[in-house]
Enzyme design. Structure first.
Site, PDB file in Angstrom:
ATOM      1  N   SER A   3       0.819  -1.218   0.000  1.00 35.88           N
ATOM      2  CA  SER A   3       0.000   0.000   0.000  1.00 35.88           C
ATOM      3  C   SER A   3       0.854   1.269   0.000  1.00 35.88           C
ATOM      4  CB  SER A   3      -0.916   0.018   1.225  1.00 35.88           C
ATOM      5  OG  SER A   3      -1.584   1.272   1.282  1.00 35.88           O
TER       6      SER A   3
ATOM      7  N   LYS B  32     -13.353  -4.215   0.951  1.00 33.66           N
ATOM      8  CA  LYS B  32     -14.160  -3.035   0.590  1.00 33.66           C
ATOM      9  C   LYS B  32     -15.670  -3.276   0.627  1.00 33.66           C
ATOM     10  CE  LYS B  32     -10.987  -0.413  -2.352  1.00 33.66           C
ATOM     11  NZ  LYS B  32     -10.899   0.282  -3.634  1.00 33.66           N
TER      12      LYS B  32
ATOM     13  N   ASP C 227     -13.069   6.668  -4.305  1.00 37.62           N
ATOM     14  CA  ASP C 227     -12.470   6.255  -5.583  1.00 37.62           C
ATOM     15  C   ASP C 227     -13.105   7.007  -6.762  1.00 37.62           C
ATOM     16  OD1 ASP C 227     -10.686   4.434  -4.471  1.00 37.62           O
ATOM     17  OD2 ASP C 227     -12.122   2.779  -4.559  1.00 37.62           O
TER      18      ASP C 227
ATOM     19  N   MET D 289      -6.342   3.317 -15.374  1.00 36.73           N
ATOM     20  CA  MET D 289      -6.174   3.240 -13.910  1.00 36.73           C
ATOM     21  C   MET D 289      -4.865   2.560 -13.509  1.00 36.73           C
ATOM     22  SD  MET D 289      -9.839   2.585 -12.147  1.00 36.73           S
ATOM     23  CE  MET D 289     -11.268   3.595 -12.532  1.00 36.73           C
TER      24      MET D 289
END
Ligand code: ATR
Length: 288
Positions: A19, A70, A106, A227
């Site tokens: 991350s 998520k 997002d 992306m």
């Protein structure tokens, strides 16, 4: 320095070592002189409920949520924002007086990156989204919420794209949604009907390309957003450059979703460019 007064934020995921969020958030806390610290927490899926309750009990001010939590985190929260509910996933949780509120930044991140990197506004435009996974869903929802009038989803498994349309269409009445197979990317006549192509799949991370895609002969102003951000110039961006088409990689979205989460937690905007500079510096040290 961490003291008794330091406020903690963090990120839960599994694995978490890759991350980049700690790099971005800690850089912004430091630049603003905020006595905050951002910590990565590897949380096994079997222990998600314990971890979320524990973070709240420990007085953490907020946390990011990444793969694979998520969706699973949603029933553990007291409240979920309308946008996160529409997207069907939460990537940011705010903890206030023991109450947990889920958000999804997002989509805001994508729209901000389109504006900043490509001067592109979705209002009244037609967009082709490639991919129908979680990232595809958040792209479709946020583009439609930002005023796109037509969004089509191209996916390897066309059934998954159709399911996504069926699930989102009733909740996005101002936008015409459609699903097509990936083969349509090879049809220049089809692509010519769009203003923007967004790749939400992992294709490009291994120097691979979307099969058959050609960006020849598209209208003036057509733009491409990928992306994928590693490599920084993706195969899709190289194809765009061959045809004089403006493109950008996913770094802008990564940064913008982080900036939006930072604001939700602290009520302060991170200094412009701070998070992006931190990531670039981190990469230049040879980190992945
Ligand atoms: P995320 O949550 O990041 O979107 P995901 O839910 O696993 O991840 O979705 C991955 C997306 O990338 C899907 O749209 C997937 O297509 P399928 O639904 O047909 O599996 C797409 N994808 C992954 N690898 C691909 C490849 N090599 N070619 C084309 N599409 C690919």
């Amino acid at each position: 320095m961490i003291t008794g007064k330091t406020t903690l934020a963090g990120i839960i995921g599994f694995p978490i070592a890759h991350s980049l969020s700690p790099v971005m958030h800690n850089a912004a806390f430091a630049e603003l002189g905020l006595d905050w610290n951002f910590v990565p927490f590897p949380v096994h899926p079997d222990r998600l409920a314990e971890a979320v309750a524990g973070l709240s009990a420990l007085g953490v001010a907020g946390f990011n949520v990444t793969i694979p939590h998520k969706v699973a985190v949603m029933p553990l929260l007291d409240e979920v924002s309308d946008e996160a509910r529409l997207i069907g996933a939460v990537n940011t949780v705010v903890v206030r007086e023991g109450r947990l509120t889920g958000h999804n930044t997002d989509g805001i991140g994508l729209v901000a990156a389109l504006r900043e990197k490509l001067s592109f506004s979705p209002a009244g435009r037609s967009v082709l989204v490639v991919g129908a996974g979680g990232a595809g869903r958040s792209a479709v929802a946020s583009l439609a919420l930002s005023g796109a009038t037509r969004v089509e989803i191209a996916n390897r498994s066309v059934e998954k794209a159709s399911d996504l349309c069926l699930s989102l269409a009733p909740r996005l009445p101002g936008c015409s949604l459609g699903a097509v197979s990936l083969e349509r990317l090879a049809d220049p006549g089809y692509l010519a009907g769009f203003d923007l192509l967004v790749n939400t799949t992992s294709v490009g991370m291994k120097d691979d390309s979307l099969p058959g895609l050609s960006l020849a002969g598209l209208k003036e102003g057509f733009a491409v957003y990928d992306m994928v951000y590693a490599p920084p110039v993706t195969p899709l961006m190289k194809e765009a450059a061959r045809h004089g088409i403006a493109s950008a990689n996913g770094l802008g979205m990564l940064v913008a979703q982080g900036e939006a989460a930072f604001y939700l937690w602290t009520g302060v905007r991170p200094p412009k460019g701070c998070m992006e500079r931190a990531l670039t510096a981190y990469h230049s040290l040879g980190k992945p």
